[in-house]
Motif scaffolding. Structure first.
Motif, mmCIF file in Angstrom:
data_model
loop_
_atom_site.group_PDB
_atom_site.id
_atom_site.type_symbol
_atom_site.label_atom_id
_atom_site.label_comp_id
_atom_site.label_asym_id
_atom_site.label_seq_id
_atom_site.Cartn_x
_atom_site.Cartn_y
_atom_site.Cartn_z
ATOM 1 N N LEU A 63 0.830 -1.205 0.000
ATOM 2 C CA LEU A 63 0.000 0.000 0.000
ATOM 3 C C LEU A 63 0.865 1.256 0.000
ATOM 4 O O LEU A 63 0.571 2.220 -0.718
ATOM 5 N N GLY A 64 1.924 1.234 0.795
ATOM 6 C CA GLY A 64 2.812 2.382 0.807
ATOM 7 C C GLY A 64 3.488 2.596 -0.526
ATOM 8 O O GLY A 64 3.650 3.731 -0.987
ATOM 9 N N PHE A 65 3.891 1.515 -1.171
ATOM 10 C CA PHE A 65 4.517 1.615 -2.490
ATOM 11 C C PHE A 65 3.554 2.225 -3.510
ATOM 12 O O PHE A 65 3.923 3.124 -4.278
ATOM 13 N N LEU A 66 2.312 1.730 -3.531
ATOM 14 C CA LEU A 66 1.330 2.239 -4.498
ATOM 15 C C LEU A 66 1.024 3.711 -4.252
ATOM 16 O O LEU A 66 0.828 4.485 -5.197
ATOM 17 N N LEU A 67 0.992 4.115 -2.983
ATOM 18 C CA LEU A 67 0.744 5.522 -2.672
ATOM 19 C C LEU A 67 1.915 6.386 -3.089
ATOM 20 O O LEU A 67 1.742 7.382 -3.794
ATOM 21 N N THR A 68 3.138 6.013 -2.672
ATOM 22 C CA THR A 68 4.283 6.876 -2.920
ATOM 23 C C THR A 68 4.705 6.896 -4.381
ATOM 24 O O THR A 68 5.454 7.780 -4.793
ATOM 25 N N GLU A 69 4.224 5.944 -5.171
ATOM 26 C CA GLU A 69 4.474 5.970 -6.606
ATOM 27 C C GLU A 69 3.339 6.657 -7.354
ATOM 28 O O GLU A 69 3.354 6.717 -8.587
ATOM 29 N N GLY A 70 2.349 7.168 -6.629
ATOM 30 C CA GLY A 70 1.270 7.921 -7.253
ATOM 31 C C GLY A 70 0.248 7.081 -7.979
ATOM 32 O O GLY A 70 -0.531 7.610 -8.784
ATOM 33 N N ILE A 71 0.204 5.772 -7.704
ATOM 34 C CA ILE A 71 -0.750 4.890 -8.398
ATOM 35 C C ILE A 71 -2.127 4.979 -7.757
ATOM 36 O O ILE A 71 -3.153 4.972 -8.435
ATOM 37 N N ILE A 72 -2.172 5.068 -6.422
ATOM 38 C CA ILE A 72 -3.425 5.321 -5.713
ATOM 39 C C ILE A 72 -3.237 6.581 -4.884
ATOM 40 O O ILE A 72 -2.106 6.949 -4.539
ATOM 41 N N THR A 73 -4.352 7.245 -4.561
ATOM 42 C CA THR A 73 -4.251 8.530 -3.877
ATOM 43 C C THR A 73 -5.070 8.626 -2.597
ATOM 44 O O THR A 73 -4.960 9.613 -1.877
ATOM 45 N N SER A 74 -5.887 7.619 -2.288
ATOM 46 C CA SER A 74 -6.673 7.664 -1.057
ATOM 47 C C SER A 74 -7.010 6.248 -0.614
ATOM 48 O O SER A 74 -7.123 5.340 -1.439
ATOM 49 N N PRO A 75 -7.181 6.037 0.692
ATOM 50 C CA PRO A 75 -7.524 4.704 1.199
ATOM 51 C C PRO A 75 -8.838 4.182 0.637
ATOM 52 O O PRO A 75 -9.011 2.967 0.486
ATOM 53 N N GLU A 76 -9.763 5.097 0.311
ATOM 54 C CA GLU A 76 -11.065 4.681 -0.192
ATOM 55 C C GLU A 76 -10.982 3.991 -1.545
ATOM 56 O O GLU A 76 -11.907 3.265 -1.941
ATOM 57 N N GLN A 77 -9.896 4.187 -2.262
ATOM 58 C CA GLN A 77 -9.751 3.554 -3.574
ATOM 59 C C GLN A 77 -9.431 2.066 -3.461
ATOM 60 O O GLN A 77 -9.622 1.319 -4.408
ATOM 61 N N VAL A 78 -8.954 1.625 -2.316
ATOM 62 C CA VAL A 78 -8.578 0.228 -2.112
ATOM 63 C C VAL A 78 -9.768 -0.539 -1.554
ATOM 64 O O VAL A 78 -10.351 -0.166 -0.536
ATOM 65 N N THR A 79 -10.135 -1.632 -2.223
ATOM 66 C CA THR A 79 -11.276 -2.432 -1.786
ATOM 67 C C THR A 79 -10.878 -3.724 -1.097
ATOM 68 O O THR A 79 -11.633 -4.282 -0.308
ATOM 69 N N ARG A 80 -9.677 -4.231 -1.378
ATOM 70 C CA ARG A 80 -9.234 -5.471 -0.752
ATOM 71 C C ARG A 80 -7.727 -5.619 -0.919
ATOM 72 O O ARG A 80 -7.168 -5.221 -1.938
ATOM 73 N N VAL A 81 -7.082 -6.196 0.096
ATOM 74 C CA VAL A 81 -5.647 -6.482 0.038
ATOM 75 C C VAL A 81 -5.442 -7.922 0.475
ATOM 76 O O VAL A 81 -5.901 -8.319 1.552
ATOM 77 N N ARG A 82 -4.774 -8.725 -0.365
ATOM 78 C CA ARG A 82 -4.588 -10.145 -0.067
ATOM 79 C C ARG A 82 -3.119 -10.533 -0.187
ATOM 80 O O ARG A 82 -2.447 -10.140 -1.136
ATOM 81 N N LEU A 83 -2.646 -11.304 0.788
ATOM 82 C CA LEU A 83 -1.316 -11.884 0.734
ATOM 83 C C LEU A 83 -1.469 -13.317 0.243
ATOM 84 O O LEU A 83 -2.143 -14.131 0.879
ATOM 85 N N CYS A 84 -0.885 -13.617 -0.921
ATOM 86 C CA CYS A 84 -1.112 -14.908 -1.587
ATOM 87 C C CYS A 84 0.223 -15.575 -1.929
ATOM 88 O O CYS A 84 1.295 -15.049 -1.657
ATOM 89 N N GLY A 85 0.102 -16.749 -2.579
ATOM 90 C CA GLY A 85 1.277 -17.427 -3.125
ATOM 91 C C GLY A 85 2.329 -17.728 -2.103
ATOM 92 O O GLY A 85 3.502 -17.356 -2.275
ATOM 93 N N ASN A 86 1.930 -18.403 -1.001
ATOM 94 C CA ASN A 86 2.883 -18.697 0.077
ATOM 95 C C ASN A 86 3.533 -17.426 0.605
ATOM 96 O O ASN A 86 4.729 -17.374 0.895
ATOM 97 N N ASP A 87 2.713 -16.389 0.718
ATOM 98 C CA ASP A 87 3.142 -15.086 1.233
ATOM 99 C C ASP A 87 4.206 -14.430 0.368
ATOM 100 O O ASP A 87 5.022 -13.637 0.862
ATOM 101 N N SER A 88 4.202 -14.716 -0.927
ATOM 102 C CA SER A 88 5.181 -14.111 -1.825
ATOM 103 C C SER A 88 4.563 -13.093 -2.767
ATOM 104 O O SER A 88 5.288 -12.456 -3.549
ATOM 105 N N THR A 89 3.238 -12.916 -2.694
ATOM 106 C CA THR A 89 2.544 -11.983 -3.582
ATOM 107 C C THR A 89 1.477 -11.220 -2.804
ATOM 108 O O THR A 89 0.740 -11.809 -2.016
#
Length: 276
Positions: A63-89
């Motif tokens: 989330l911090g990466f997406l914010l600081t790279e200007g890809i997202i601009t507010s928490p409301e834009q994020v609907t779900r965050v998942r850690l997948c692939g044996n915690d590698s993705t």
């Protein structure tokens, strides 16, 4: 391992910092997050980055990466965050109505050497991502507070105590109280974890706080702090020339070599009450 101290050889077990890859993927139009009515475009998934990091706080890192790279601009834009692939993705789903520059995602992000781009083009690119200009006067603090921060951050680095191999980023009040801290083998990752966690908790804290990083200051660290709205960046190490140029361009206070009761103020000295 074999340890040699003053010519004396001993066999000991040592802790080392864990380093492993994490892929960040952006999912647009996630089916699980779609509204129950209306027509929504088919979900698409886009690989954004692979970073070598210390496992832990991976969703905050993404989330911090997406914010600081200007890809997202507010928490409301994020609907779900998942850690997948044996915690590698980490898959970050955003709302279907959020506009994303997919062509920009196909380009490489800046590396520590700024990928050979000139300083002017790099600074111009950052300007596009900054949401609001920094307050030209606030926050304000004393030099005594600033020189006390490295010891306060170091005392909170529990993993560093065991491994000696991690960078840290800490957010402090203007009185020198630690708000939160994150560690990682990568200094950029440590800052992304910090910003990602605080951003979803209370992003208003950024404008009234001091950021301390444990190593040197690169262009990218200044960029990330600016996008988050942090006006005071302090470092134990040295800044690069482009870091100073970027900080000065945007009115940031940049302080380096903060250790042993000394510091160098490269720009923005007016926020330090007993220096200006």
């Amino acid at each position: 391992m074999v340890r040699v101290t003053d010519g004396v050889v001993s066999h000991v077990i040592d802790d080392v910092a864990v380093e492993s890859p994490l892929e960040i993927r952006l999912v647009i139009g996630d089916a699980a997050a779609r509204p129950t009515t209306g027509i929504v475009p088919e979900a698409t998934e886009h690989p954004i980055s692979v970073t070598m990091r210390t496992p832990g706080h991976d969703t905050e890192l993404a989330l911090g990466f997406l914010l600081t790279e200007g890809i997202i601009t507010s928490p409301e834009q994020v609907t779900r965050v998942r850690l997948c692939g044996n915690d590698s993705t980490v898959r970050v789903s955003i709302a279907p109505n959020v506009s994303v520059d997919l062509d920009r995602l196909k380009r490489h992000f800046y590396t520590s050497s700024s990928c050979g781009v000139c300083g002017k083009s790099a600074i111009d690119a950052v300007r596009v991502s900054i949401r609001e200009p920094l307050d030209p006067q606030l926050p304000r603090m004393t030099s005594g507070v600033l020189v006390s921060l490295p010891d306060a951050l170091r005392s909170a680095q529990q993993v560093f105590d065991r491994t000696g191999g991690l960078h840290a980023s800490g957010l402090f009040t203007t009185a020198g109280k630690l708000i939160r801290m994150h560690e990682d083998v990568g200094r950029h990752n440590a800052l992304d974890k910090l910003i990602g966690a605080q951003w979803f908790d209370d992003e208003s804290v950024f404008t009234e706080s001091i950021l301390l990083v444990s190593g040197r200051v690169s262009f990218e660290l200044v960029q990330k702090a600016l996008v988050a709205g942090i006006a005071v960046l302090v470092a134990v190490g040295a800044p690069s020339s482009l870091a100073v140029q970027l900080a000065e361009t945007h009115g940031m206070s940049l302080v380096g070599f903060v250790r042993n009761n000394r510091m160098n103020v490269y720009c923005g000295a007016h926020r330090i009450t007993d220096v200006a």
